[in-house]
Design an enzyme around this catalytic site. Structure first.
Site, PDB file in Angstrom:
ATOM      1  N   ASN A 121       0.849  -1.190   0.000  1.00 39.02           N
ATOM      2  CA  ASN A 121       0.000   0.000   0.000  1.00 39.02           C
ATOM      3  C   ASN A 121       0.883   1.237   0.000  1.00 39.02           C
ATOM      4  O   ASN A 121       1.999   1.215   0.530  1.00 39.02           O
ATOM      5  CB  ASN A 121      -0.896   0.011   1.249  1.00 39.02           C
ATOM      6  CG  ASN A 121      -1.835   1.213   1.266  1.00 39.02           C
ATOM      7  OD1 ASN A 121      -2.457   1.539   0.266  1.00 39.02           O
ATOM      8  ND2 ASN A 121      -1.923   1.872   2.408  1.00 39.02           N
ATOM      9  N   SER A 151       4.673   6.834   2.293  1.00 39.00           N
ATOM     10  CA  SER A 151       5.345   5.579   2.639  1.00 39.00           C
ATOM     11  C   SER A 151       4.710   4.428   1.875  1.00 39.00           C
ATOM     12  O   SER A 151       3.486   4.358   1.744  1.00 39.00           O
ATOM     13  CB  SER A 151       5.190   5.279   4.141  1.00 39.00           C
ATOM     14  OG  SER A 151       5.594   6.364   4.937  1.00 39.00           O
ATOM     15  N   HIS A 207       0.803   5.089   1.420  1.00 42.64           N
ATOM     16  CA  HIS A 207       0.071   5.893   2.406  1.00 42.64           C
ATOM     17  C   HIS A 207       0.670   7.299   2.441  1.00 42.64           C
ATOM     18  O   HIS A 207       1.893   7.455   2.481  1.00 42.64           O
ATOM     19  CB  HIS A 207       0.186   5.239   3.788  1.00 42.64           C
ATOM     20  CG  HIS A 207      -0.543   5.995   4.848  1.00 42.64           C
ATOM     21  ND1 HIS A 207      -1.915   5.982   4.960  1.00 42.64           N
ATOM     22  CD2 HIS A 207      -0.087   6.804   5.844  1.00 42.64           C
ATOM     23  CE1 HIS A 207      -2.271   6.757   5.977  1.00 42.64           C
ATOM     24  NE2 HIS A 207      -1.183   7.265   6.524  1.00 42.64           N
ATOM     25  N   ASP A 263      -2.244   0.508   8.509  1.00 46.27           N
ATOM     26  CA  ASP A 263      -1.012   1.234   8.148  1.00 46.27           C
ATOM     27  C   ASP A 263       0.154   0.886   9.065  1.00 46.27           C
ATOM     28  O   ASP A 263       0.922   1.753   9.469  1.00 46.27           O
ATOM     29  CB  ASP A 263      -1.274   2.755   8.173  1.00 46.27           C
ATOM     30  CG  ASP A 263      -2.347   3.160   7.181  1.00 46.27           C
ATOM     31  OD1 ASP A 263      -2.452   2.521   6.128  1.00 46.27           O
ATOM     32  OD2 ASP A 263      -3.089   4.116   7.475  1.00 46.27           O
TER      33      ASP A 263
END
Length: 198
Positions: free
Chosen positions: A110, A139, A112, A148
């Site tokens: 992912n 990130s 973020h 996260d």
């Protein structure tokens, strides 16, 4: 070189990071990954139109009225049908079920918009400004069940300016996301292939 890692990109909106991942791949075909599917929980997402224009297969289904795990099972079935090996979340605005995350453990990335572990969750730019941070950024991390919270594999930093608003900061951070994510995905996929080669 070894076969490319087959990647599915999950989106919910305009797909700007998906485009960045695709462009990176197009500029140098000898990359470690290949995007074989763009999937969305929003059938009208603009990014799906973009993916089709790029010649990438798409899949979409509204999650409305479905249990999280029920939707994720349908998504999982489509990913496996296309031999996907890694999932890249790119503006996918839906939490994945623990079942799905466990099934794809170590194979979901992912991006973020904060310098994790700072400002997990939403409204990251406003929170960075409210906290008086001198820097913001983005990130790329491995997805785990905790929000996260997985291992960070890449970051890019953006200096916060005195007159920044959440919108102006978001614009500069997004530009860095478009540079960071393709490189991080490339490195992660290359490492996967190396590990498999043993």
């Amino acid at each position: 070189m070894a076969d490319k890692v087959k990647v599915a990109v999950l989106i919910s909106g305009r797909g700007s990071n998906m485009l960045a991942l695709s462009e990176h791949k197009r500029k140098d075909p000898d990359r470690a990954y290949e995007i074989v599917l763009v999937a969305s929980n929003v059938p009208e997402a603009r990014g799906l139109v973009l993916a089709r224009r790029l010649g990438i297969a798409t899949w979409s289904l509204s999650h409305q009225g479905m249990k999280r795990e029920e939707f994720d099972a349908l998504l999982d079935s489509e990913l496996r049908r296309r031999d996907v090996e890694l999932v890249a979340l790119a503006g996918y605005m839906r939490l994945l079920s623990p079942w799905f995350i466990e099934r794809w453990q170590g194979r979901i990335l992912n991006i973020h918009p904060s310098l994790l572990p700072l400002h997990k969750g939403l409204d990251t730019h406003k929170r960075a400004l409210d906290a008086g941070d001198s820097e913001a950024g983005c990130s790329v991390h491995v997805v785990t069940e905790a929000l996260d919270d997985g291992a960070v594999i890449g970051q890019a930093r953006v200096r916060i300016r005195p007159r920044d608003t959440p919108e102006s900061l978001a614009e500069r951070v997004l530009a860095e996301e478009h540079k960071l994510y393709p490189v991080a995905l490339e490195q992660y996929c290359a490492a996967l292939r190396e590990a498999e080669a043993g």
